[in-house]
Design a protein around this motif. Structure first.
Motif, PDB file in Angstrom:
ATOM      1  N   LEU A   1       6.518   6.697  11.942  1.00 49.55           N
ATOM      2  CA  LEU A   1       5.280   6.779  11.178  1.00 49.55           C
ATOM      3  C   LEU A   1       5.212   8.152  10.549  1.00 49.55           C
ATOM      4  O   LEU A   1       5.527   9.149  11.203  1.00 49.55           O
ATOM      5  CB  LEU A   1       4.071   6.554  12.077  1.00 49.55           C
ATOM      6  CG  LEU A   1       3.956   5.180  12.726  1.00 49.55           C
ATOM      7  CD1 LEU A   1       2.814   5.180  13.753  1.00 49.55           C
ATOM      8  CD2 LEU A   1       3.718   4.104  11.675  1.00 49.55           C
ATOM      9  N   MET A   2       4.825   8.227   9.269  1.00 47.38           N
ATOM     10  CA  MET A   2       4.852   9.507   8.557  1.00 47.38           C
ATOM     11  C   MET A   2       3.680   9.595   7.593  1.00 47.38           C
ATOM     12  O   MET A   2       3.249   8.592   7.017  1.00 47.38           O
ATOM     13  CB  MET A   2       6.175   9.625   7.789  1.00 47.38           C
ATOM     14  CG  MET A   2       6.497  11.004   7.273  1.00 47.38           C
ATOM     15  SD  MET A   2       8.143  11.065   6.490  1.00 47.38           S
ATOM     16  CE  MET A   2       9.219  10.565   7.844  1.00 47.38           C
ATOM     17  N   THR A   3       3.162  10.807   7.427  1.00 44.84           N
ATOM     18  CA  THR A   3       2.073  10.996   6.477  1.00 44.84           C
ATOM     19  C   THR A   3       2.595  10.784   5.053  1.00 44.84           C
ATOM     20  O   THR A   3       3.709  11.189   4.729  1.00 44.84           O
ATOM     21  CB  THR A   3       1.462  12.395   6.614  1.00 44.84           C
ATOM     22  OG1 THR A   3       2.497  13.384   6.532  1.00 44.84           O
ATOM     23  CG2 THR A   3       0.771  12.540   7.963  1.00 44.84           C
ATOM     24  N   PRO A   4       1.804  10.145   4.199  1.00 43.10           N
ATOM     25  CA  PRO A   4       2.283   9.819   2.844  1.00 43.10           C
ATOM     26  C   PRO A   4       2.202  10.997   1.878  1.00 43.10           C
ATOM     27  O   PRO A   4       1.640  12.044   2.187  1.00 43.10           O
ATOM     28  CB  PRO A   4       1.341   8.691   2.415  1.00 43.10           C
ATOM     29  CG  PRO A   4       0.101   8.895   3.206  1.00 43.10           C
ATOM     30  CD  PRO A   4       0.510   9.556   4.500  1.00 43.10           C
ATOM     31  N   THR A   5       2.770  10.802   0.710  1.00 43.62           N
ATOM     32  CA  THR A   5       2.777  11.844  -0.312  1.00 43.62           C
ATOM     33  C   THR A   5       1.371  12.060  -0.863  1.00 43.62           C
ATOM     34  O   THR A   5       0.531  11.147  -0.880  1.00 43.62           O
ATOM     35  CB  THR A   5       3.737  11.458  -1.459  1.00 43.62           C
ATOM     36  OG1 THR A   5       3.886  12.574  -2.342  1.00 43.62           O
ATOM     37  CG2 THR A   5       3.241  10.255  -2.242  1.00 43.62           C
ATOM     38  N   ASN A   6       1.115  13.287  -1.310  1.00 40.38           N
ATOM     39  CA  ASN A   6      -0.163  13.671  -1.915  1.00 40.38           C
ATOM     40  C   ASN A   6      -1.363  13.356  -1.028  1.00 40.38           C
ATOM     41  O   ASN A   6      -2.451  13.044  -1.526  1.00 40.38           O
ATOM     42  CB  ASN A   6      -0.330  12.983  -3.283  1.00 40.38           C
ATOM     43  CG  ASN A   6       0.647  13.508  -4.301  1.00 40.38           C
ATOM     44  OD1 ASN A   6       0.963  14.689  -4.326  1.00 40.38           O
ATOM     45  ND2 ASN A   6       1.160  12.616  -5.150  1.00 40.38           N
ATOM     46  N   ALA A   7      -1.171  13.444   0.281  1.00 38.07           N
ATOM     47  CA  ALA A   7      -2.266  13.194   1.211  1.00 38.07           C
ATOM     48  C   ALA A   7      -2.637  14.499   1.911  1.00 38.07           C
ATOM     49  O   ALA A   7      -1.766  15.262   2.320  1.00 38.07           O
ATOM     50  CB  ALA A   7      -1.861  12.152   2.246  1.00 38.07           C
ATOM     51  N   SER A   8      -3.921  14.745   2.041  1.00 37.90           N
ATOM     52  CA  SER A   8      -4.385  15.906   2.800  1.00 37.90           C
ATOM     53  C   SER A   8      -4.328  15.573   4.286  1.00 37.90           C
ATOM     54  O   SER A   8      -4.785  14.499   4.705  1.00 37.90           O
ATOM     55  CB  SER A   8      -5.825  16.256   2.407  1.00 37.90           C
ATOM     56  OG  SER A   8      -6.380  17.168   3.334  1.00 37.90           O
ATOM     57  N   LEU A   9      -3.790  16.482   5.086  1.00 35.48           N
ATOM     58  CA  LEU A   9      -3.766  16.251   6.526  1.00 35.48           C
ATOM     59  C   LEU A   9      -5.173  16.212   7.107  1.00 35.48           C
ATOM     60  O   LEU A   9      -5.377  15.712   8.209  1.00 35.48           O
ATOM     61  CB  LEU A   9      -2.942  17.334   7.235  1.00 35.48           C
ATOM     62  CG  LEU A   9      -1.438  17.364   6.934  1.00 35.48           C
ATOM     63  CD1 LEU A   9      -0.739  18.356   7.871  1.00 35.48           C
ATOM     64  CD2 LEU A   9      -0.805  15.989   7.053  1.00 35.48           C
ATOM     65  N   GLY A  10      -6.133  16.706   6.364  1.00 30.10           N
ATOM     66  CA  GLY A  10      -7.514  16.686   6.841  1.00 30.10           C
ATOM     67  C   GLY A  10      -8.224  15.377   6.599  1.00 30.10           C
ATOM     68  O   GLY A  10      -9.353  15.183   7.074  1.00 30.10           O
ATOM     69  N   ASP A  11      -7.606  14.463   5.875  1.00 32.70           N
ATOM     70  CA  ASP A  11      -8.297  13.217   5.504  1.00 32.70           C
ATOM     71  C   ASP A  11      -7.312  12.043   5.482  1.00 32.70           C
ATOM     72  O   ASP A  11      -7.190  11.333   4.496  1.00 32.70           O
ATOM     73  CB  ASP A  11      -8.961  13.384   4.131  1.00 32.70           C
ATOM     74  CG  ASP A  11      -9.853  12.213   3.768  1.00 32.70           C
ATOM     75  OD1 ASP A  11     -10.417  11.598   4.688  1.00 32.70           O
ATOM     76  OD2 ASP A  11      -9.978  11.914   2.556  1.00 32.70           O
ATOM     77  N   LEU A  12      -6.606  11.851   6.595  1.00 34.39           N
ATOM     78  CA  LEU A  12      -5.610  10.787   6.674  1.00 34.39           C
ATOM     79  C   LEU A  12      -6.255   9.468   7.081  1.00 34.39           C
ATOM     80  O   LEU A  12      -7.196   9.424   7.870  1.00 34.39           O
ATOM     81  CB  LEU A  12      -4.526  11.153   7.690  1.00 34.39           C
ATOM     82  CG  LEU A  12      -3.648  12.365   7.358  1.00 34.39           C
ATOM     83  CD1 LEU A  12      -2.799  12.741   8.559  1.00 34.39           C
ATOM     84  CD2 LEU A  12      -2.747  12.068   6.145  1.00 34.39           C
ATOM     85  N   ASP A  13      -5.698   8.376   6.554  1.00 34.46           N
ATOM     86  CA  ASP A  13      -6.125   7.020   6.917  1.00 34.46           C
ATOM     87  C   ASP A  13      -5.030   6.411   7.779  1.00 34.46           C
ATOM     88  O   ASP A  13      -3.898   6.248   7.311  1.00 34.46           O
ATOM     89  CB  ASP A  13      -6.331   6.204   5.644  1.00 34.46           C
ATOM     90  CG  ASP A  13      -6.803   4.784   5.926  1.00 34.46           C
ATOM     91  OD1 ASP A  13      -6.692   4.318   7.082  1.00 34.46           O
ATOM     92  OD2 ASP A  13      -7.272   4.123   4.982  1.00 34.46           O
ATOM     93  N   PRO A  14      -5.317   6.062   9.035  1.00 31.58           N
ATOM     94  CA  PRO A  14      -4.266   5.519   9.908  1.00 31.58           C
ATOM     95  C   PRO A  14      -3.540   4.320   9.318  1.00 31.58           C
ATOM     96  O   PRO A  14      -2.324   4.166   9.513  1.00 31.58           O
ATOM     97  CB  PRO A  14      -5.033   5.130  11.180  1.00 31.58           C
ATOM     98  CG  PRO A  14      -6.289   5.906  11.150  1.00 31.58           C
ATOM     99  CD  PRO A  14      -6.621   6.138   9.710  1.00 31.58           C
ATOM    100  N   ALA A  15      -4.255   3.483   8.598  1.00 29.57           N
ATOM    101  CA  ALA A  15      -3.657   2.259   8.061  1.00 29.57           C
ATOM    102  C   ALA A  15      -2.721   2.524   6.890  1.00 29.57           C
ATOM    103  O   ALA A  15      -1.929   1.647   6.522  1.00 29.57           O
ATOM    104  CB  ALA A  15      -4.761   1.287   7.632  1.00 29.57           C
ATOM    105  N   ARG A  16      -2.789   3.717   6.299  1.00 29.79           N
ATOM    106  CA  ARG A  16      -1.995   3.994   5.101  1.00 29.79           C
ATOM    107  C   ARG A  16      -0.787   4.881   5.363  1.00 29.79           C
ATOM    108  O   ARG A  16      -0.072   5.256   4.433  1.00 29.79           O
ATOM    109  CB  ARG A  16      -2.891   4.627   4.027  1.00 29.79           C
ATOM    110  CG  ARG A  16      -4.031   3.717   3.598  1.00 29.79           C
ATOM    111  CD  ARG A  16      -4.886   4.316   2.520  1.00 29.79           C
ATOM    112  NE  ARG A  16      -4.147   4.470   1.275  1.00 29.79           N
ATOM    113  CZ  ARG A  16      -4.696   4.898   0.134  1.00 29.79           C
ATOM    114  NH1 ARG A  16      -5.984   5.228   0.113  1.00 29.79           N
ATOM    115  NH2 ARG A  16      -3.965   5.019  -0.947  1.00 29.79           N
ATOM    116  N   LEU A  17      -0.543   5.222   6.618  1.00 29.35           N
ATOM    117  CA  LEU A  17       0.641   6.009   6.938  1.00 29.35           C
ATOM    118  C   LEU A  17       1.901   5.229   6.563  1.00 29.35           C
ATOM    119  O   LEU A  17       1.948   4.006   6.679  1.00 29.35           O
ATOM    120  CB  LEU A  17       0.680   6.344   8.430  1.00 29.35           C
ATOM    121  CG  LEU A  17      -0.461   7.212   8.972  1.00 29.35           C
ATOM    122  CD1 LEU A  17      -0.284   7.414  10.466  1.00 29.35           C
ATOM    123  CD2 LEU A  17      -0.526   8.551   8.255  1.00 29.35           C
TER     124      LEU A  17
END
Length: 214
Positions: free
Chosen positions: A45-61
């Motif tokens: 599981l990885m954080t997506p591009t152009n995403a702020s780590l302060g406002d992540l959506d679990p379903a969109r990883l």
């Protein structure tokens, strides 16, 4: 299957909590930085591009197969290869954190650091959580040569510092990777605060004793 889904849900939520904690304390900013974690079945599981780590959506990883093929989620960070390099060379790694944290980046720009071990052993927790920290030469973002350079150093190091860029840190768990990254940043801050003054780093004997305990 139910257990796998439960593991994935918990890990998605943990990635978002860690991301928010890192962002709220100013260790990353804007859409910089990325986090990944490995599930028991080998998927990532990885954080997506152009995403702020302060406002992540679990379903969109972004989710990847154990072979590195994206399965679902948003488009992954363009720095995904940095994470895969660490996992390939460190089979015990369960998570990787990559930040552009201010003090670590500042140290990565200094001209007179030891490329084999950038920071002196100032504290016991730095030695235990980070160990030695090699400097990876500068490469443009996305350059395949950067992947090769990181992979080579990851064979013997759980953390590396990218020149003019920032740290890449692995850990057995996401919390371990987070804490090691934060310890690295605090040590970089201490190093810069003490620049030009006589210091008393831990001796080689003290360092060896700490490493035997970890």
């Amino acid at each position: 299957m139910t257990a796998i889904l439960s593991d994935a849900t918990r890990l998605r939520d943990e990635i978002c909590r860690v991301g928010a904690s890192i962002f709220e304390r100013g260790l990353t900013f804007g859409s910089t930085g990325n986090i990944s974690a490995r599930l028991p079945n080998g998927e990532l599981l990885m954080t997506p591009t152009n995403a702020s780590l302060g406002d992540l959506d679990p379903a969109r990883l972004s989710r990847f197969s154990a072979e590195g093929v994206q399965i679902d989620g948003d488009k992954p960070t363009k720095e995904a290869f940095l994470h895969r390099c660490m996992y390939c060379e460190r089979p015990g790694a369960g998570a990787v954190v990559h930040l552009h944290s201010t003090y670590s980046v500042a140290v990565s720009i200094l001209a007179d650091v030891d490329p084999e071990d950038v920071l002196p052993p100032l504290t016991a927790y730095y030695v235990m959580r980070v160990g030695s920290l090699p400097l990876i030469p500068y490469y443009p973002p996305g350059d395949e040569s950067l992947a090769l350079a990181v992979g080579e150093k990851a064979k013997a190091h759980s953390a590396v510092l990218l020149a003019n860029h920032g740290p890449v840190v692995s850990g057995a768990t996401l919390r371990e990777a987070q804490y090691a990254t934060e310890e690295l940043e605090e040590t970089a801050k201490l190093h810069l605060m003490l620049e030009g003054r006589r210091i008393r780093p831990l001796t080689s004997e003290q360092v060896d004793a700490l490493r035997r305990r970890t």
